[in-house]
Design an enzyme around this catalytic site. Sequence first.
Site, PDB file in Angstrom:
ATOM      1  N   ARG A  17      23.239  45.164  33.492  1.00  0.00           N
ATOM      2  CA  ARG A  17      23.838  43.926  32.777  1.00  0.00           C
ATOM      3  C   ARG A  17      22.920  42.887  32.700  1.00  0.00           C
ATOM      4  O   ARG A  17      22.982  42.020  31.481  1.00  0.00           O
ATOM      5  CB  ARG A  17      25.093  43.522  33.468  1.00  0.00           C
ATOM      6  CG  ARG A  17      26.063  44.542  33.310  1.00  0.00           C
ATOM      7  CD  ARG A  17      27.511  44.272  34.119  1.00  0.00           C
ATOM      8  NE  ARG A  17      28.564  45.191  33.556  1.00  0.00           N
ATOM      9  CZ  ARG A  17      29.535  45.318  34.502  1.00  0.00           C
ATOM     10  NH1 ARG A  17      29.711  44.824  35.638  1.00  0.00           N
ATOM     11  NH2 ARG A  17      30.532  46.388  34.053  1.00  0.00           N
ATOM     12  N   GLY A  65      30.155  50.425  33.562  1.00  0.00           N
ATOM     13  CA  GLY A  65      30.883  50.570  34.873  1.00  0.00           C
ATOM     14  C   GLY A  65      30.127  51.537  35.891  1.00  0.00           C
ATOM     15  O   GLY A  65      28.513  51.757  35.926  1.00  0.00           O
ATOM     16  N   GLY A  68      36.100  48.575  31.631  1.00  0.00           N
ATOM     17  CA  GLY A  68      37.197  48.204  31.346  1.00  0.00           C
ATOM     18  C   GLY A  68      37.571  47.761  29.852  1.00  0.00           C
ATOM     19  O   GLY A  68      38.462  47.960  29.300  1.00  0.00           O
TER      20      GLY A  68
END
Length: 409
Positions: free
Chosen positions: A39, A364, A388
Amino acid sequence: MSVRTLEDLLADGVSGRGVLVRSDLNVPLDGGSITDAGRIVASAPTIAKLVEAGAKVIITAHLGRPDGAVDPALSLAPVAARLSEELGRNVQLAGDVVGSDALARAEGLTDGDVLLLENIRFDPRETSKDEAERTKLAKALVELVGDDGAFVSDGFGVVHRKQASVYDVAKLLPSYAGDLVATEVEVLRKLTGGDDGVVERPYAVVLGGSKVSDKIGVIEALAPKVDTLVIGGGMAFTFIKAQGSPVGDSLMQEDMIDTCKGLLDQFGDVIHLPHDIVVADKFAADAETSIAMSADGFDSGMGLDIGPGAVERFANVLRGAKTIFWNGPSGVFEFEKFAEGTRGVAEAIVEATKDGAYSVVGGGDSAAAVRALGIPDDAFSHISTGGGASLEYLEGKELPGLSVLEEQA
């Protein structure tokens, strides 16, 4: 999605201006060490463009769930160090969120400087349900960049949250979508067919992870639209139980059995469950294992991975796909003994990608698994940063962090 983009902001000019960037830097830690910097790497290009254009960049991000309290174990200090390496320049870390240190450092920024605020979730107003409280924090963030500041939303992993640094601040400043957010939306639009509703077929979705309840929305949304829906991971055991087979001590949601029965009745020609299961005598890396057929089930032990037969069958199903979305590991990949199912599924998707499929890994744990298994990111068409958020987009839900950008356009 019709929004103002980073390129629009750069065209307006940012030299000497304060720019607040909401990034998703929520990386996994082992102690103080980052175990997957994906990320951070994905967030760096937007920040670098602003730096090169002479902006005074102030980044806000979260790490973990400190529940509104300062937790030294969830400080962004390791993130600041890793981001400094990625950008090739020093990234200051404020000692607080919007307090005296953050304000003093913000006032001292010169063109091209980068300041990372401490974990935004140390401030309870960030996640408050009270809009007035969130707005107070948002106004304090705006104060850091000044009257001529701008806001860049570049944390796709949080755009499904109505939080101060995601939603409320976007109503107070000229707001733009960063490159990461714009790319994520473009990718997910391909999975939903975009404006014309056309997805290249065969279309396969691979879902894993622990609980059916976490994925039920996306299953119900996608099952009528896809050609193949492969289910693995802990969530598979509720489906297997719904078929009437015992699953021992495996993770299983009793209250979801009837829902799974209904899905199997309605979409039995689309849903594919594991043919066999790797059963362990305990939840541990050194557990003794055996293989059980899903149709027969097992009375003792717990399923921690899909079996070799399931991997082979899933690979055959995926082989001819032209569009693939994968979210959730097939087993407890953190234990080497139970990583083969996830590895097999990943390698099948890689092979399909080589044959021309458009493949998206849904962030994720899936992204973490890919990197833990040593599979290069470019083996897939795209690795998302938003687990999500990706699922909610595919479910057709409104994402507050995106809708507010559309309102500002």
